[in-house]
Design a protein around this motif. Structure first.
Motif, short mmCIF file in Angstrom:
data_model
loop_
_atom_site.label_atom_id
_atom_site.label_comp_id
_atom_site.label_asym_id
_atom_site.label_seq_id
_atom_site.Cartn_x
_atom_site.Cartn_y
_atom_site.Cartn_z
N ASP A 199 0.83 -1.21 0.00
CA ASP A 199 0.00 0.00 0.00
C ASP A 199 0.86 1.26 0.00
N GLU A 200 1.88 1.29 -0.86
CA GLU A 200 2.76 2.44 -1.04
C GLU A 200 3.57 2.77 0.22
N VAL A 201 3.76 1.76 1.06
CA VAL A 201 4.56 1.92 2.28
C VAL A 201 5.67 0.87 2.28
N LEU A 202 6.91 1.32 2.49
CA LEU A 202 8.03 0.40 2.64
C LEU A 202 7.95 -0.22 4.04
N CYS A 203 7.74 -1.52 4.10
CA CYS A 203 7.60 -2.23 5.38
C CYS A 203 8.92 -2.93 5.71
N VAL A 204 9.48 -2.56 6.85
CA VAL A 204 10.75 -3.14 7.31
C VAL A 204 10.45 -4.08 8.47
N PRO A 205 10.54 -5.40 8.29
CA PRO A 205 10.28 -6.32 9.39
C PRO A 205 11.23 -6.07 10.57
N THR A 206 10.66 -5.99 11.76
CA THR A 206 11.47 -5.64 12.93
C THR A 206 11.06 -6.45 14.15
N ALA A 207 11.98 -6.48 15.11
CA ALA A 207 11.70 -6.96 16.47
C ALA A 207 11.19 -5.77 17.28
N PHE A 208 10.54 -6.05 18.41
CA PHE A 208 9.94 -4.99 19.24
C PHE A 208 10.30 -5.27 20.69
N ILE A 209 11.01 -4.33 21.33
CA ILE A 209 11.43 -4.52 22.72
C ILE A 209 11.06 -3.30 23.55
N SER A 210 11.09 -3.48 24.87
CA SER A 210 10.77 -2.39 25.78
C SER A 210 11.99 -1.50 26.00
N TYR A 211 11.77 -0.41 26.68
CA TYR A 211 12.85 0.53 27.03
C TYR A 211 13.93 -0.15 27.87
N THR A 212 13.51 -1.16 28.64
CA THR A 212 14.46 -1.87 29.51
C THR A 212 14.98 -3.16 28.87
N GLY A 213 14.63 -3.38 27.58
CA GLY A 213 15.25 -4.47 26.84
C GLY A 213 14.47 -5.77 26.76
N GLU A 214 13.32 -5.86 27.41
CA GLU A 214 12.55 -7.11 27.33
C GLU A 214 11.79 -7.20 26.01
N ALA A 215 11.67 -8.41 25.49
CA ALA A 215 10.92 -8.63 24.26
C ALA A 215 9.44 -8.40 24.50
N LEU A 216 8.83 -7.57 23.67
CA LEU A 216 7.40 -7.30 23.74
C LEU A 216 6.68 -7.85 22.52
N ASP A 217 7.33 -8.77 21.81
CA ASP A 217 6.78 -9.23 20.54
C ASP A 217 6.90 -10.74 20.40
N LYS A 218 6.44 -11.23 19.27
CA LYS A 218 6.54 -12.65 18.96
C LYS A 218 7.85 -12.99 18.26
N LYS A 219 8.38 -12.05 17.49
CA LYS A 219 9.53 -12.34 16.64
C LYS A 219 10.84 -12.51 17.42
N THR A 220 11.07 -11.67 18.44
CA THR A 220 12.37 -11.69 19.12
C THR A 220 12.69 -13.06 19.73
N PRO A 221 11.81 -13.66 20.53
CA PRO A 221 12.13 -15.00 21.06
C PRO A 221 12.28 -16.05 19.95
N LEU A 222 11.52 -15.90 18.86
CA LEU A 222 11.67 -16.83 17.74
C LEU A 222 13.08 -16.74 17.17
N LEU A 223 13.55 -15.53 16.92
CA LEU A 223 14.90 -15.36 16.39
C LEU A 223 15.96 -15.87 17.37
N ARG A 224 15.75 -15.62 18.66
CA ARG A 224 16.70 -16.14 19.66
C ARG A 224 16.72 -17.67 19.64
N SER A 225 15.55 -18.28 19.45
CA SER A 225 15.48 -19.75 19.44
C SER A 225 16.21 -20.33 18.24
N THR A 226 16.18 -19.62 17.11
CA THR A 226 16.91 -20.11 15.94
C THR A 226 18.41 -20.00 16.17
#
Length: 695
Positions: A138-165
């Motif tokens: 939709d005319e937007v460049l989408c950059v897949p990203t991880a999402f974490i809190s200000y203190t570094g904890e994962a707030l998303d689904k992707k970060t633990p998945l990447l860590r597990s790989t």
């Protein structure tokens, strides 16, 4: 001449071929090492990539960019920022820096955090995932990203998945090194088979339960269901076929390898299956696919339903997670023609078997949801008991290893069909078992318990980490073994592991009445509902697993438990409220009108001296039902209010399971009985007969 498909495939993706063409050679080589070998990314490289990415996106008509991420809701989120930057002299430049590519800052306060963040603690960060390519939507460049809190904890689904790989990569390399192999990267691959329903927009718009909950909360059994077995692989309706064509075109532009499409078992139910990809990319693509399905359905006067159980009386929808492990592109779960002699395969196989057995609770918890509770164990999906199907040949190999007896392989048979014009068919080494939750299907495992609307990061995170632990154990146990003794000691390890975990292997019928009793004898868990399974996420052994391999901290896992538990209660609260609304504002008024008109008919006939016996009985039936439904609505309201008053998520989930759901079921039964009695013109919503069998 190139076809339309080959010309357009991946045209909206900043793919490897685009990077090779647009990036300086040293930059491309360095970025390839980051993506393929897990090397660290520096800002200079990011700046060059960002510039090339921006120029490419502008040429494709993009005006904005977004860090595209997956919060704990399981769906995707995006905030669009324009490339445009004012220059101060009334003009503007289009810019996109390496810093903007690598790091973003969405507001983290309004996403579920499971208690990790308070509402006033708003700061969160997104971090570019270069292993999943950027794309234009939709005319937007989408950059897949991880999402974490200000203190570094994962707030998303992707970060633990990447860590597990990462964890699996590290431990698998240790194992492969023992076999004399030096590999650059070990990755997991996933192929998600997506099931869904398509119904008419007009029917959807007339049903508040579908709008609010994604499933029908009321509806009596249709006169025809799926019993004729005519929809599965049947001819695709023209309207549906046009939807599927447009969906293919849009997905192929995004390099989503959509391969197979067909009608599923239930009326209005369909499936799309892609080709395998690395797990993070495959899950990103599945989320894009689900979004595109919903959008494109509206172009054809349809609505796409992705709930696990939109309709009672017919099959629900799942998402089969086909999982395997590859080293530099070579499948480590390929048994070869002689699996009994393939020691490396046997080590990886036994590690998977041990992982699923020891963490069967986590496997079940990873797919637990309010929606999936309607599907698991309902003779249309695997039971809630986790077990592994290996097939006849592989089961025989395992049995021979455990019991120290010889194994005789059998060549694959040719089947003569008795018609000269039909070629002889080669019979596979084993049949398929559609009742198994975790089935070996030749060179991969198919985890069939996943729900159709869920994000597959959770089950893959669990599977990757659990298998990493077992590979770690093998590598550690073999570390001091002399090279001349390695084969013997490795075979002993395989035998001991298979012997210890053989209880999880079950090649029989998972739908049989005998299986739950047999599973209990074996010590297998049978967690029928989400409230039974979700607390396993924070059992000590499971917290220790994720912490040991740096996949998730105890705080992060506790947050995931709280988030999932809260979501379960919230969804059921919405369903209960919707049932109350529909009953009070739609069903009871319809029954009042119908019973009133029938009563008028009785009175009119009485004036003429006509007995009207049937009509009198019907008025009494309707009146009794109105009284009963009124009482049941009040009971549901009271029990839902009581559940809502509880603060502890475990207690609240249990209250919904034990108190609110039975009240919802009782109300549905009474209302559905009246659908069978009430005049068609009076009933306020489209019936299953109409919704499921549109032309």
């Amino acid at each position: 001449m190139a076809s339309k498909v080959t010309e357009e495939y991946g045209s909206l993706v900043f793919s490897d071929s685009v990077m090779r063409e647009r990036l300086p050679k040293p930059t491309y080589k360095e970025l390839s090492r980051v993506i393929k070998e897990g090397k660290a990314l520096n800002l200079d490289i990011a700046n060059e990539v960002a510039h090339a990415m921006k120029e490419w996106a502008l040429e494709k008509g993009a005006t904005h960019y977004t860090h595209w991420f997956q919060p704990l809701t399981g769906i995707t989120s995006e905030k669009h920022d324009a490339f445009m930057e004012p220059t101060g002299d009334g003009r503007a430049l289009e810019t996109f820096s390496g810093k903007a590519l690598i790091q973003g800052e969405p507001d983290a306060s309004s996403f579920p955090s499971g208690g990790l963040r308070a509402t006033f603690e708003a700061r969160g960060y997104t971090a570019w995932d270069p292993t999943s390519p950027a794309f234009i939507k939709d005319e937007v460049l989408c950059v897949p990203t991880a999402f974490i809190s200000y203190t570094g904890e994962a707030l998303d689904k992707k970060t633990p998945l990447l860590r597990s790989t990462v964890a699996l990569d590290e431990q698998a390399k240790r194992v492969l090194a023992l076999f004399g192999k030096d590999v650059k990267a070990v990755t997991t691959t996933v192929g998600p088979e997506q099931e869904y329903f398509l119904i008419k927009e007009e029917d959807y718009a007339a049903r508040p339960d579908l709008i609010m909950c994604g499933r029908t909360l009321f509806g009596c059994e249709p006169v025809k269901g799926q019993e004729l077995e005519e929809h599965y692989f049947g001819a695709i309706r023209p309207t549906v076929n046009e939807f599927m064509k447009e969906l293919d075109d849009e997905l192929w532009k995004l390099a989503v390898p959509a391969k197979t499409k067909h009608n599923e078992v239930a009326p209005c139910q369909h499936e799309l299956a892609p080709i395998f990809e690395t797990s993070s990319k495959a899950i990103d693509h599945n989320l894009v696919t689900m979004e595109k399905m919903k959008i494109i359905a509206s172009h054809h006067g349809l609505v796409c339903l992705q709930h696990e159980k939109p309709f009672d009386y017919v099959n629900g929808s799942g998402k089969h997670n086909n999982w395997s492990i590859s080293a530099d592109g070579k499948n480590l779960l390929d048994p070869s023609d002689t699996p009994e002699d393939n020691l490396q395969f046997l080590v990886f196989l036994s590690s998977v078997i041990a992982a699923v057995d020891d963490y069967q609770d986590l496997m079940r918890a990873s797919v637990a949801s309010a929606g999936n509770d309607h599907r698991l164990g309902a003779n249309e999906a695997p039971p809630a008991i986790v077990s592994i199907f290996l097939g006849d040949d592989l089961a025989a190999v395992v049995d021979a290893l455990i019991n120290d007896k010889p194994y005789s392989s059998h060549p694959r048979e040719k089947m003569d069909l008795g018609v000269p014009q039909l070629a002889d068919l080669t019979k596979d080494s084993t049949d398929r078992n559609r009742t198994s939750p975790f089935a070996f299907t030749g060179n991969k495992f198919e985890f069939r318990m996943c729900g159709s609307q869920q994000n597959l990061s959770d089950p893959n995170m669990v599977l990757n980490t659990a298998v990493a632990e077992k590979l770690d154990k093998f590598a550690t146990d073999m570390a001091d073994v002399a090279e001349c003794d390695f084969i013997v000691k490795a075979l002993e390890w395989v035998k001991a592991t298979l012997t210890a975990h053989q209880r999880i292997i079950f090649n029989g019928n998972g739908y049989s009445d005998e299986w739950p009793a047999e599973a209990e004898k074996r010590g297998l868990l049978n967690m029928r509902t989400a409230p039974d399974a979700l607390p396993c996420l924070i059992d000590k052994k499971n917290l220790d697993l994720f912490e040991k391999y740096h996949v998730a901290s105890p705080d992060e896992m506790h947050a995931r438990y709280v988030s999932k538990a809260e979501q379960y209660a919230k969804l059921l609260n919405i369903e209960a409220n919707t049932m109350v609304y529909m009953t009070k504002h739609m069903y009871l008024p319809a029954l009042f009108d119908y019973s009133g008109d029938i009563a008028t008919t009785v009175a009119t006939k009485a004036e003429l001296g006509i007995a009207a016996k049937a009509e009198k009985a019907l008025v009494q039936t309707l009146t009794d039902a109105i009284d009963k439904i009124t009482d049941l609505v009040a009971d549901l309201e009271q029990k839902n209010a009581a559940a809502q008053s509880l603060d502890d998520p475990t207690e609240q989930d249990n209250a919904y399971r034990d108190s609110v759901i039975p009240a919802m079921d009782a109300l549905r039964v009474s209302v559905d009985e009246m659908e069978k009695v009430c005049g068609h013109d009076y009933w306020p919503v489209p019936s299953y007969n109409k919704i499921l069998f549109y032309v």
